[in-house]
Design an enzyme around this catalytic site. Sequence first.
Site, PDB file in Angstrom:
ATOM      1  N   ASP A   1       0.850  -1.253   0.053  1.00  0.00           N
ATOM      2  CA  ASP A   1      -0.082  -0.092  -0.194  1.00  0.00           C
ATOM      3  C   ASP A   1       0.895   1.204   0.054  1.00  0.00           C
ATOM      4  O   ASP A   1       0.356   2.294   0.263  1.00  0.00           O
ATOM      5  CB  ASP A   1      -0.916   0.018   1.192  1.00  0.00           C
ATOM      6  CG  ASP A   1      -2.041   1.115   1.205  1.00  0.00           C
ATOM      7  OD1 ASP A   1      -2.384   1.377  -0.047  1.00  0.00           O
ATOM      8  OD2 ASP A   1      -2.570   1.592   2.095  1.00  0.00           O
TER       9      ASP A   1
ATOM     10  N   CYS B   1     -22.527  -7.495  -5.776  1.00  0.00           N
ATOM     11  CA  CYS B   1     -23.287  -6.612  -5.201  1.00  0.00           C
ATOM     12  C   CYS B   1     -24.859  -6.531  -5.500  1.00  0.00           C
ATOM     13  O   CYS B   1     -25.377  -6.117  -4.579  1.00  0.00           O
ATOM     14  CB  CYS B   1     -22.849  -5.053  -5.302  1.00  0.00           C
ATOM     15  SG  CYS B   1     -20.982  -4.585  -4.815  1.00  0.00           S
TER      16      CYS B   1
ATOM     17  N   CYS C   1     -14.736  12.698   0.627  1.00  0.00           N
ATOM     18  CA  CYS C   1     -14.801  11.382   1.381  1.00  0.00           C
ATOM     19  C   CYS C   1     -14.061  11.567   2.793  1.00  0.00           C
ATOM     20  O   CYS C   1     -12.907  12.266   2.930  1.00  0.00           O
ATOM     21  CB  CYS C   1     -13.810  10.326   0.840  1.00  0.00           C
ATOM     22  SG  CYS C   1     -13.454   8.798   1.688  1.00  0.00           S
TER      23      CYS C   1
ATOM     24  N   CYS D   1     -13.131   6.636   8.191  1.00  0.00           N
ATOM     25  CA  CYS D   1     -14.675   6.554   8.343  1.00  0.00           C
ATOM     26  C   CYS D   1     -14.980   4.998   7.837  1.00  0.00           C
ATOM     27  O   CYS D   1     -14.399   4.741   6.937  1.00  0.00           O
ATOM     28  CB  CYS D   1     -15.509   7.709   6.997  1.00  0.00           C
ATOM     29  SG  CYS D   1     -17.093   7.373   7.063  1.00  0.00           S
TER      30      CYS D   1
ATOM     31  N   CYS E   1     -22.227  -2.901   4.947  1.00  0.00           N
ATOM     32  CA  CYS E   1     -22.375  -4.092   3.801  1.00  0.00           C
ATOM     33  C   CYS E   1     -22.817  -5.542   4.342  1.00  0.00           C
ATOM     34  O   CYS E   1     -22.307  -6.010   5.303  1.00  0.00           O
ATOM     35  CB  CYS E   1     -20.874  -4.332   3.235  1.00  0.00           C
ATOM     36  SG  CYS E   1     -20.680  -5.491   2.130  1.00  0.00           S
TER      37      CYS E   1
END
Length: 353
Positions: free
Chosen positions: A138, A192, A218, A245, A252
């Site tokens: 990352d 989804c 965001c 956040c 989900c």
Amino acid sequence: MAADPRDFIRSQAAELGFDVCRFASAAEPWSAGERLAHFVEAGRHGDMGWMETTLERRAHPTAMWDGARTAIVLGLNYGPDGDPLPQLADRSNGYISVYARGDDYHEVIKGRLKQLAGQVAARQQARGVAPDVKVFVDTAPLMEKPLAQRAGLGWQGKHTNLLSRTRGNWLFLGVILSAADYEPDAAETEHCGSCTACLDACPTKAFPAPFQLDARRCLSYLTIEYADPWPEEFRIATGSRIYGCDDCLAVCPWNKFAETAREIRLAPRPALESPPLAELAALDDAGFRTLFSKSPIKRIGRDRFIRNVLYAIGNSGDPALIPAVKRLLTDCNPVVRDAAAWSLSRLPSKTAS
């Protein structure tokens, strides 16, 4: 019948604590680079200038390393022990994203990836295969999420994060690129359906369309990457969120299959689960560094963090926090002073009991 060389890697990965290990081609074409280019061209990356300067290298794994043939994609579960969102109801305490409540996952994963990469290289060399490997967590211009989907760990949901049918939203990723060819695993497809829970939950409406994010709206971007004062609409929308956040992740439905993290270093520190805003507002630079030692939060620095805390205090409605805010009206940092003045204007005056 020759043994599958992937079995050794999967076994070693499991011994090192990884929850999943899968393989993908790092050389085949993909559309992820084009999607990223559109994201940057639209300005949705905000102040993250590094995304623009490294765009060409991010376009494809071979654009960064032309010798890459296989991506070994590792996942480490960081699932919480329950739904974290009810904590947002307590406006006198700060909300820190689940991923940042323990040790910095970069450090947790990097050492193990290097260890595994060394084992992979040695094994390849013994087989007469080029031992070249590179490790990524990352911090380099490599798009891990598209690679993870190609390897079958999950898919990028409508919130653009990786989503797993067995881990929900709570999965850290690490990648080892290898110059060797390994048989790829089956890619994951999108599951989804018609669900829009993540899009509906976003407090700042940061998703202009399913599978698209405008980082400028965001709260994860604003609390972590953005250094300047925020527009007022976002200051109000942040509520008690002071670092990151989790709303789009936590709602989900696939989280019903998620498990609590096993890695002890990722376990939440008690001081970071629901920290009192009054205590956080009192932090000087030394206190900030001590509290967030070995934490990813340390990277943003004291001033940006205190700005976030002051916005949360302004949303708390708690007049008992006024003294903590007043002390920061003369802070040496202008962004902190601006946040303190706004916070004070939002708090009700103390009244006699």
